[in-house]
Design a protein around this motif. Structure first.
Motif, PDB file in Angstrom:
ATOM      1  N   GLU A  93       8.853  11.858 -11.030  1.00 52.31           N
ATOM      2  CA  GLU A  93       8.727  12.031  -9.595  1.00 52.31           C
ATOM      3  C   GLU A  93       8.243  10.722  -8.995  1.00 52.31           C
ATOM      4  O   GLU A  93       7.633   9.910  -9.683  1.00 52.31           O
ATOM      5  CB  GLU A  93       7.701  13.121  -9.277  1.00 52.31           C
ATOM      6  N   ARG A  94       8.488  10.561  -7.719  1.00 54.19           N
ATOM      7  CA  ARG A  94       7.955   9.386  -7.032  1.00 54.19           C
ATOM      8  C   ARG A  94       6.451   9.485  -7.015  1.00 54.19           C
ATOM      9  O   ARG A  94       5.891  10.531  -6.692  1.00 54.19           O
ATOM     10  CB  ARG A  94       8.470   9.298  -5.595  1.00 54.19           C
ATOM     11  N   ALA A  95       5.801   8.382  -7.400  1.00 52.71           N
ATOM     12  CA  ALA A  95       4.337   8.382  -7.442  1.00 52.71           C
ATOM     13  C   ALA A  95       3.748   8.008  -6.110  1.00 52.71           C
ATOM     14  O   ALA A  95       4.350   7.446  -5.266  1.00 52.71           O
ATOM     15  CB  ALA A  95       3.846   7.403  -8.493  1.00 52.71           C
ATOM     16  N   PRO A 147       0.784  -1.225   0.000  1.00 51.86           N
ATOM     17  CA  PRO A 147       0.000   0.000   0.000  1.00 51.86           C
ATOM     18  C   PRO A 147       0.823   1.285   0.000  1.00 51.86           C
ATOM     19  O   PRO A 147       0.252   2.373   0.001  1.00 51.86           O
ATOM     20  CB  PRO A 147      -0.801  -0.095   1.302  1.00 51.86           C
ATOM     21  N   TYR A 148       2.150   1.215   0.018  1.00 50.21           N
ATOM     22  CA  TYR A 148       2.960   2.423   0.123  1.00 50.21           C
ATOM     23  C   TYR A 148       3.315   3.065  -1.211  1.00 50.21           C
ATOM     24  O   TYR A 148       3.865   4.150  -1.233  1.00 50.21           O
ATOM     25  CB  TYR A 148       4.242   2.139   0.898  1.00 50.21           C
ATOM     26  N   GLY A 149       3.065   2.405  -2.318  1.00 50.53           N
ATOM     27  CA  GLY A 149       3.381   2.985  -3.620  1.00 50.53           C
ATOM     28  C   GLY A 149       4.875   3.062  -3.883  1.00 50.53           C
ATOM     29  O   GLY A 149       5.324   3.925  -4.623  1.00 50.53           O
ATOM     30  N   GLU A 150       5.646   2.172  -3.259  1.00 44.45           N
ATOM     31  CA  GLU A 150       7.077   2.163  -3.533  1.00 44.45           C
ATOM     32  C   GLU A 150       7.295   1.671  -4.953  1.00 44.45           C
ATOM     33  O   GLU A 150       6.615   0.759  -5.419  1.00 44.45           O
ATOM     34  CB  GLU A 150       7.800   1.299  -2.508  1.00 44.45           C
ATOM     35  N   ASP A 151       8.243   2.312  -5.657  1.00 41.00           N
ATOM     36  CA  ASP A 151       8.418   2.019  -7.077  1.00 41.00           C
ATOM     37  C   ASP A 151       9.812   1.490  -7.368  1.00 41.00           C
ATOM     38  O   ASP A 151      10.791   1.871  -6.744  1.00 41.00           O
ATOM     39  CB  ASP A 151       8.119   3.253  -7.926  1.00 41.00           C
ATOM     40  N   PHE A 152       9.848   0.587  -8.343  1.00 39.48           N
ATOM     41  CA  PHE A 152      11.062  -0.027  -8.858  1.00 39.48           C
ATOM     42  C   PHE A 152      10.898  -0.064 -10.370  1.00 39.48           C
ATOM     43  O   PHE A 152       9.830  -0.409 -10.867  1.00 39.48           O
ATOM     44  CB  PHE A 152      11.218  -1.453  -8.308  1.00 39.48           C
ATOM     45  N   TRP A 153      11.940   0.291 -11.107  1.00 43.84           N
ATOM     46  CA  TRP A 153      11.827   0.426 -12.557  1.00 43.84           C
ATOM     47  C   TRP A 153      12.604  -0.678 -13.252  1.00 43.84           C
ATOM     48  O   TRP A 153      13.791  -0.859 -13.000  1.00 43.84           O
ATOM     49  CB  TRP A 153      12.339   1.790 -12.980  1.00 43.84           C
ATOM     50  N   CYS A 171      13.705   1.335  -2.942  1.00 45.64           N
ATOM     51  CA  CYS A 171      12.639   2.072  -3.595  1.00 45.64           C
ATOM     52  C   CYS A 171      13.268   3.101  -4.533  1.00 45.64           C
ATOM     53  O   CYS A 171      14.243   3.758  -4.188  1.00 45.64           O
ATOM     54  CB  CYS A 171      11.776   2.765  -2.554  1.00 45.64           C
ATOM     55  N   GLY A 172      12.731   3.229  -5.738  1.00 48.99           N
ATOM     56  CA  GLY A 172      13.242   4.175  -6.728  1.00 48.99           C
ATOM     57  C   GLY A 172      14.332   3.594  -7.610  1.00 48.99           C
ATOM     58  O   GLY A 172      14.885   4.314  -8.447  1.00 48.99           O
ATOM     59  N   HIS A 173      14.623   2.309  -7.461  1.00 53.68           N
ATOM     60  CA  HIS A 173      15.673   1.679  -8.260  1.00 53.68           C
ATOM     61  C   HIS A 173      15.444   1.951  -9.751  1.00 53.68           C
ATOM     62  O   HIS A 173      14.374   1.670 -10.278  1.00 53.68           O
ATOM     63  CB  HIS A 173      15.682   0.166  -7.998  1.00 53.68           C
ATOM     64  N   GLN A 174      16.433   2.548 -10.392  1.00 46.84           N
ATOM     65  CA  GLN A 174      16.449   2.866 -11.826  1.00 46.84           C
ATOM     66  C   GLN A 174      15.384   3.882 -12.249  1.00 46.84           C
ATOM     67  O   GLN A 174      15.055   4.001 -13.428  1.00 46.84           O
ATOM     68  CB  GLN A 174      16.343   1.599 -12.691  1.00 46.84           C
ATOM     69  N   ARG A 175      14.833   4.628 -11.283  1.00 44.08           N
ATOM     70  CA  ARG A 175      13.818   5.632 -11.607  1.00 44.08           C
ATOM     71  C   ARG A 175      14.453   6.705 -12.471  1.00 44.08           C
ATOM     72  O   ARG A 175      15.491   7.264 -12.124  1.00 44.08           O
ATOM     73  CB  ARG A 175      13.271   6.270 -10.339  1.00 44.08           C
ATOM     74  N   PRO A 176      13.851   7.019 -13.623  1.00 42.67           N
ATOM     75  CA  PRO A 176      14.400   8.084 -14.474  1.00 42.67           C
ATOM     76  C   PRO A 176      14.366   9.436 -13.748  1.00 42.67           C
ATOM     77  O   PRO A 176      13.465   9.707 -12.961  1.00 42.67           O
ATOM     78  CB  PRO A 176      13.447   8.107 -15.674  1.00 42.67           C
TER      79      PRO A 176
END
Length: 95
Positions: free
Chosen positions: A93-95, A20-26, A84-89
């Protein structure tokens, strides 16, 4: 233990969200990550929603929608734990 391998078989970046935290990985084309619930999770079940180069993953204990699992790790194909944010362009922005 249940694990969820996720692979990008396309030609564009794919954003993997863990809720539920919206952590992102690309994931770059060809990347494979694995979502691993916490070791003490009893019978983890995954729900995956795919849309527009985005995958949203929810992990539930024993498939109970009231018991969302929040402790997890995401690892790459070498077993390295990802942040979290791995390879984020840089232009996202963090979603």
């Amino acid at each position: 233990m249940n694990r969820l391998p996720v692979q990008n078989g396309g030609e564009d970046l794919v954003r993997l969200f863990i809720e539920p935290y919206g952590e992102d990985f690309w994931l770059k084309p060809g990347d494979e990550f694995t979502v691993v619930p916490a070791g003490d999770t009893s019978d983890p079940q995954f729900t995956v929603v795919a849309a527009n180069n985005r995958l949203v993953v929810w992990i539930f204990e024993g498939s109970d929608p009231e018991k969302v699992v929040v402790d997890y790790t995401v690892i790459d194909s070498t077993g390295t734990e990802l942040e979290c944010g791995h390879q984020r362009p840089a232009d996202h922005e963090r979603a």
